[in-house]
Scaffold this motif. Sequence first.
Motif, PDB file in Angstrom:
ATOM      1  N   GLY A 244       0.794  -1.219   0.000  1.00 13.22           N
ATOM      2  CA  GLY A 244       0.000   0.000   0.000  1.00 13.22           C
ATOM      3  C   GLY A 244       0.830   1.273   0.000  1.00 13.22           C
ATOM      4  N   TYR A 245       2.152   1.166   0.123  1.00 12.72           N
ATOM      5  CA  TYR A 245       3.016   2.339   0.122  1.00 12.72           C
ATOM      6  C   TYR A 245       3.710   2.460  -1.232  1.00 12.72           C
ATOM      7  N   LEU A 246       4.015   3.701  -1.603  1.00  8.75           N
ATOM      8  CA  LEU A 246       4.673   3.984  -2.873  1.00  8.75           C
ATOM      9  C   LEU A 246       6.066   4.538  -2.620  1.00  8.75           C
ATOM     10  N   VAL A 247       6.926   4.406  -3.635  1.00 11.29           N
ATOM     11  CA  VAL A 247       8.284   4.932  -3.541  1.00 11.29           C
ATOM     12  C   VAL A 247       8.688   5.452  -4.924  1.00 11.29           C
ATOM     13  N   ILE A 248       9.423   6.569  -4.958  1.00 16.98           N
ATOM     14  CA  ILE A 248       9.918   7.141  -6.204  1.00 16.98           C
ATOM     15  C   ILE A 248      11.344   6.622  -6.416  1.00 16.98           C
ATOM     16  N   CYS A 249      11.599   6.075  -7.624  1.00 18.75           N
ATOM     17  CA  CYS A 249      12.904   5.482  -7.923  1.00 18.75           C
ATOM     18  C   CYS A 249      13.498   6.092  -9.186  1.00 18.75           C
ATOM     19  N   ASP A 250      14.819   6.011  -9.299  1.00 13.97           N
ATOM     20  CA  ASP A 250      15.530   6.370 -10.518  1.00 13.97           C
ATOM     21  C   ASP A 250      15.183   5.308 -11.556  1.00 13.97           C
ATOM     22  N   GLU A 251      14.747   5.736 -12.738  1.00 12.91           N
ATOM     23  CA  GLU A 251      14.307   4.780 -13.748  1.00 12.91           C
ATOM     24  C   GLU A 251      15.445   3.907 -14.266  1.00 12.91           C
ATOM     25  N   GLU A 252      16.656   4.469 -14.378  1.00 11.05           N
ATOM     26  CA  GLU A 252      17.790   3.714 -14.907  1.00 11.05           C
ATOM     27  C   GLU A 252      18.284   2.652 -13.930  1.00 11.05           C
ATOM     28  N   THR A 253      18.437   3.024 -12.666  1.00 12.76           N
ATOM     29  CA  THR A 253      19.031   2.107 -11.687  1.00 12.76           C
ATOM     30  C   THR A 253      17.985   1.312 -10.917  1.00 12.76           C
ATOM     31  N   GLY A 254      16.761   1.841 -10.825  1.00 16.00           N
ATOM     32  CA  GLY A 254      15.723   1.190 -10.038  1.00 16.00           C
ATOM     33  C   GLY A 254      15.840   1.460  -8.549  1.00 16.00           C
ATOM     34  N   LEU A 255      16.833   2.253  -8.156  1.00 11.71           N
ATOM     35  CA  LEU A 255      17.052   2.552  -6.741  1.00 11.71           C
ATOM     36  C   LEU A 255      16.151   3.691  -6.279  1.00 11.71           C
ATOM     37  N   PRO A 256      15.627   3.595  -5.053  1.00  8.54           N
ATOM     38  CA  PRO A 256      14.788   4.681  -4.530  1.00  8.54           C
ATOM     39  C   PRO A 256      15.614   5.935  -4.266  1.00  8.54           C
ATOM     40  N   LEU A 257      14.980   7.092  -4.415  1.00 11.66           N
ATOM     41  CA  LEU A 257      15.648   8.350  -4.097  1.00 11.66           C
ATOM     42  C   LEU A 257      15.847   8.427  -2.585  1.00 11.66           C
ATOM     43  N   ALA A 258      17.019   8.857  -2.161  1.00 13.31           N
ATOM     44  CA  ALA A 258      17.346   8.922  -0.734  1.00 13.31           C
ATOM     45  C   ALA A 258      16.522   9.995  -0.034  1.00 13.31           C
ATOM     46  N   GLY A 259      16.204   9.742   1.216  1.00 12.83           N
ATOM     47  CA  GLY A 259      15.551  10.738   2.056  1.00 12.83           C
ATOM     48  C   GLY A 259      14.046  10.818   1.937  1.00 12.83           C
ATOM     49  N   GLN A 260      13.413   9.915   1.194  1.00  8.29           N
ATOM     50  CA  GLN A 260      11.958   9.960   1.062  1.00  8.29           C
ATOM     51  C   GLN A 260      11.304   9.617   2.389  1.00  8.29           C
ATOM     52  N   ARG A 261      10.344  10.417   2.780  1.00  7.79           N
ATOM     53  CA  ARG A 261       9.590  10.149   4.015  1.00  7.79           C
ATOM     54  C   ARG A 261       8.173   9.700   3.700  1.00  7.79           C
TER      55      ARG A 261
END
Length: 76
Positions: free
Chosen positions: A19-36
Amino acid sequence: MSETKVKHLVLKRHPTLKGYLVICDEETGLPLAGQRAVQMNCDALNGPAMITVTFEAYGDSGVRLEGDDPRKISTK
């Protein structure tokens, strides 16, 4: 005028928290740091969905302004 490097982002479901979402870099698939928090608000009557991302403002994962001192990377 300096060139701007564009990073494309992708909205993903959190891998462990349903149920939670996360924003990621499309190239690496890694989440952006510091997301709350990531929220997506969709209202069919008022146009397209709006995505709001809240980031930490300070600390190791916080947002750093361009021109500030480089981030200190701690090794544990």
